[in-house]
Design an enzyme around this catalytic site. Structure first.
Site, mmCIF file in Angstrom:
data_model
loop_
_atom_site.group_PDB
_atom_site.id
_atom_site.type_symbol
_atom_site.label_atom_id
_atom_site.label_comp_id
_atom_site.label_asym_id
_atom_site.label_seq_id
_atom_site.Cartn_x
_atom_site.Cartn_y
_atom_site.Cartn_z
ATOM 1 N N ARG A 1 0.800 -1.235 0.000
ATOM 2 C CA ARG A 1 0.000 0.000 0.000
ATOM 3 C C ARG A 1 0.831 1.283 0.000
ATOM 4 O O ARG A 1 0.301 2.375 -0.164
ATOM 5 C CB ARG A 1 -0.974 -0.015 1.185
ATOM 6 C CG ARG A 1 -2.202 -0.876 0.891
ATOM 7 C CD ARG A 1 -3.234 -0.724 1.969
ATOM 8 N NE ARG A 1 -2.852 -1.444 3.175
ATOM 9 C CZ ARG A 1 -3.212 -1.080 4.401
ATOM 10 N NH1 ARG A 1 -3.933 0.011 4.579
ATOM 11 N NH2 ARG A 1 -2.834 -1.780 5.443
ATOM 12 N N GLU B 1 -6.146 -14.102 15.095
ATOM 13 C CA GLU B 1 -6.072 -13.121 14.002
ATOM 14 C C GLU B 1 -7.479 -12.722 13.581
ATOM 15 O O GLU B 1 -8.409 -13.528 13.647
ATOM 16 C CB GLU B 1 -5.292 -13.701 12.826
ATOM 17 C CG GLU B 1 -3.811 -13.809 13.071
ATOM 18 C CD GLU B 1 -3.182 -12.481 13.475
ATOM 19 O OE1 GLU B 1 -3.170 -11.548 12.654
ATOM 20 O OE2 GLU B 1 -2.721 -12.359 14.625
HETATM 21 C C1 UD1 Z 1 0.518 -8.813 12.633
HETATM 22 C C2 UD1 Z 1 0.029 -9.775 13.715
HETATM 23 C C3 UD1 Z 1 -1.236 -9.204 14.352
HETATM 24 C C4 UD1 Z 1 -0.949 -7.826 14.920
HETATM 25 C C5 UD1 Z 1 -0.386 -6.925 13.842
HETATM 26 C C6 UD1 Z 1 0.088 -5.626 14.458
HETATM 27 C C7 UD1 Z 1 0.659 -12.013 12.998
HETATM 28 C C8 UD1 Z 1 0.184 -13.287 12.419
HETATM 29 N N1 UD1 Z 1 -0.245 -11.053 13.123
HETATM 30 O O1 UD1 Z 1 -0.466 -8.786 11.621
HETATM 31 O O2 UD1 Z 1 -1.684 -10.061 15.390
HETATM 32 O O3 UD1 Z 1 -2.133 -7.257 15.452
HETATM 33 O O4 UD1 Z 1 0.755 -7.521 13.197
HETATM 34 O O5 UD1 Z 1 0.503 -4.726 13.461
HETATM 35 O O6 UD1 Z 1 1.803 -11.916 13.358
HETATM 36 N N2 UD1 Z 1 6.819 -9.762 7.987
HETATM 37 C C9 UD1 Z 1 7.965 -10.386 7.526
HETATM 38 N N3 UD1 Z 1 7.840 -11.579 6.895
HETATM 39 C C10 UD1 Z 1 6.643 -12.175 6.688
HETATM 40 C C11 UD1 Z 1 5.480 -11.514 7.166
HETATM 41 C C12 UD1 Z 1 5.616 -10.322 7.821
HETATM 42 O O7 UD1 Z 1 9.070 -9.875 7.685
HETATM 43 O O8 UD1 Z 1 6.618 -13.253 6.106
HETATM 44 C C13 UD1 Z 1 6.984 -8.473 8.689
HETATM 45 C C14 UD1 Z 1 6.309 -7.319 7.967
HETATM 46 O O9 UD1 Z 1 7.241 -6.655 7.130
HETATM 47 C C15 UD1 Z 1 5.868 -6.429 9.117
HETATM 48 C C16 UD1 Z 1 5.597 -7.387 10.233
HETATM 49 O O10 UD1 Z 1 6.296 -8.568 9.921
HETATM 50 O O11 UD1 Z 1 6.887 -5.539 9.529
HETATM 51 C C17 UD1 Z 1 4.117 -7.685 10.426
HETATM 52 O O12 UD1 Z 1 3.589 -8.244 9.256
HETATM 53 P P1 UD1 Z 1 2.159 -7.855 8.718
HETATM 54 O O13 UD1 Z 1 1.941 -8.581 7.458
HETATM 55 O O14 UD1 Z 1 1.970 -6.390 8.726
HETATM 56 O O15 UD1 Z 1 1.242 -8.522 9.846
HETATM 57 P P2 UD1 Z 1 -0.260 -8.137 10.156
HETATM 58 O O16 UD1 Z 1 -1.135 -8.884 9.249
HETATM 59 O O17 UD1 Z 1 -0.419 -6.687 10.251
#
Ligand code: UD1
Ligand code: MG
Length: 450
Positions: A15, A154
């Site tokens: 986004r 989640e």
């Molecule tokens: C996540 C949490 C959610 C929380 C929210 C807060 C999980 C499953 N969910 O959801 O409970 O309320 O954050 O903002 O953890 N990232 C990686 N590799 C991946 C996936 C993510 O490095 O494979 C990093 C992203 O860059 C980001 C962070 O992890 O900085 C969180 O990932 P994001 O996809 O934003 O998780 P949410 O769905 O927001």
């Protein structure tokens, strides 16, 4: 107890609609990732691991520039937050102690929050950071029973009843390293997103009889950035906070909302900052200085009682000594301006040093660049540089010397000498009148013809 930081920064940030990895977008001119690293630094981590994916090389470069001991773990495919943390295992080999997981895109975390999480670890095996959400939206929900955290659900997988909960998961956690990796080993991806959720470690820990709790912080600290609008809003929050801090420190901001600060701006007390001043990274301003309206400063140092602007530009390496003055439409780059020296109007001083009490006349330019290389100009003390002097570097003007207005200085000027290098003036009596008459007649003929 030693700690290690694992900062998740592999996400694409769709986004943001950007070619730049999300965590490198700046707040107060500092990448979000660096804000996260600085927040984590309060724990004096023994190791810091950044999990990179999208734009891995660029992210690694910024991370190691901030701290050259930083370890980089690459997550080739973004399969979820648990999978992301698992990538740090290799970099944490042999580490004994607590792992604190942070996100690279939550730049407002306060140091004491991390300290509270570590403190809560004394009584718990796993500590999650939660917050009361005004709009819980799509955050994971924390299912508490008394002081214990039972599980995190989640949004996508939550029932209506669970979605009504407003105590949400920030994503941060603290846990012993060996325990955390052993929990992560059993996380599956049987959920609505088919992702390996880090949040699942809570329920797994509970089934193993481990103690899990949530520490709360205010929502502002967990603010994540997902879009350009979020980024602008986050920057605005940062600015408001930084301005208040300066005001509390005894800095006068005549119109606070128009002063733009960098994350590392340092300003001494009794300094006056007029409206519409922009601070880039690396600026320090000592007590009692005045930065007048519409000035732009970066990578520079302004000493006590110096006056800058209005409309001045101080670029990296500008070093103003006590009581120096840099006035309107003056640019200073990689140059020292000595004590009480004045560069008051329309000048460029680059790759130079200007001695104390020297006066630089309007329109003076240090011609520092020959098209290929940069050269230095050295101007001594108590020098009077006449208006519109061109100093063709490399060149030195000795103490107490003078340059005549309009001089192009191409050779060194010895102390106390006057340098004059310009065409001799020739006055032709009556010529102006003749020329005017001729031109007026010409114009009259043209108008008639038209
Ligand atoms: C996540 C949490 C959610 C929380 C929210 C807060 C999980 C499953 N969910 O959801 O409970 O309320 O954050 O903002 O953890 N990232 C990686 N590799 C991946 C996936 C993510 O490095 O494979 C990093 C992203 O860059 C980001 C962070 O992890 O900085 C969180 O990932 P994001 O996809 O934003 O998780 P949410 O769905 O927001
Ligand atoms: Mg998110």
């Amino acid at each position: 107890m030693s700690t290690a930081l694992v900062i998740l920064a592999a996400g694409k940030g769709t986004r943001m609609n950007s070619d730049i990895p999300k965590v490198l977008h700046p707040i107060a001119q500092t990448p979000m990732l660096v804000h996260a690293m600085r927040a984590g630094a309060v724990l004096a981590p023994e190791r810091t691991v950044i999990v990179t994916g999208h734009g891995a090389e660029a992210v690694a470069k910024v991370a190691t520039a901030e701290d050259d001991g930083t370890k980089i773990a690459v997550q080739d495919e973004q399969l979820g937050t648990a999978h992301a943390v698992a990538q740090a295992r290799e970099a944490l080999k042999g580490f004994k102690g607590d792992v604190v997981v942070l996100y690279g895109d939550t730049p407002f975390l306060q140091p004491d929050t991390l300290e509270r999480m570590i403190a809560a670890r004394a009584e718990n095996d796993l500590v999650i950071l939660g917050f009361e959400a005004t709009d819980p939206a799509r955050y994971g929900r924390l299912i508490m029973s008394g002081g214990n955290l039972d599980r995190i659900v989640e949004f996508k997988d939550a029932s209506d009843e669970e979605r009504a909960i407003t105590f949400c998961n920030s994503g941060l956690l603290a846990c012993d390293a060996d325990t955390l990796f052993s929990l992560i080993d059993t996380v599956g991806n049987d959920n609505a997103s088919e992702e390996y959720y880090l949040t699942d470690v809570v329920e797994i820990a509970r089934t193993r009889g481990l103690k899990v709790t949530a520490v709360a912080c205010d929502e502002a600290q967990t603010l994540g950035v997902n879009s350009r609008a979020d980024l602008a809003a986050a920057d605005a929050v940062f600015q408001a906070h930084a301005r208040t801090e300066l005001l509390d420190l005894g800095v006068t901001l005549m119109a606070p909302e128009t002063v733009y600060l960098a994350a590392d701006t340092v300003i001494g007390r009794d300094t006056v900052i007029e409206p519409n001043v922009v601070f880039g990274p690396g600026v320090t301003v000592e007590s009692g200085a005045t930065i007048r309206a519409f000035s732009h400063l970066e990578g520079c140092h302004v000493s006590r009682d110096a006056i800058v602007g209005p409309y001045a530009r101080l670029r990296p390496g500008a070093e103003l000594a006590e009581g120096a003055r840099v006035g309107n439409f003056v640019e200073v780059k990689n140059a020292e301006i000595g004590e009480g020296a004045k560069v008051n109007h329309l000048s460029y001083i680059g790759d130079a040093s200007v001695g104390s009490a020297t006066n630089i006349g309007a329109g003076t330019i240090t011609c520092n660049y020959d098209g290929v290389m940069k050269h230095r100009t050295t101007i001594g003390e108590n020098v009077f540089v006449g208006s519109n002097t061109m100093l063709v570097a490399p060149v030195t003007v000795g103490d107490g010397a003078m340059t005549a207005t309009g001089t192009v200085v191409t050779r060194d000027v010895e102390p106390d000498a006057l340098a004059v290098a310009r065409a001799k003036q020739d006055n032709k009596p009556g010529y102006a009148r003749k020329l005017f008459d001729m031109l007026k007649a010409k114009k009259a003929r043209q108008n008639k013809g038209a």
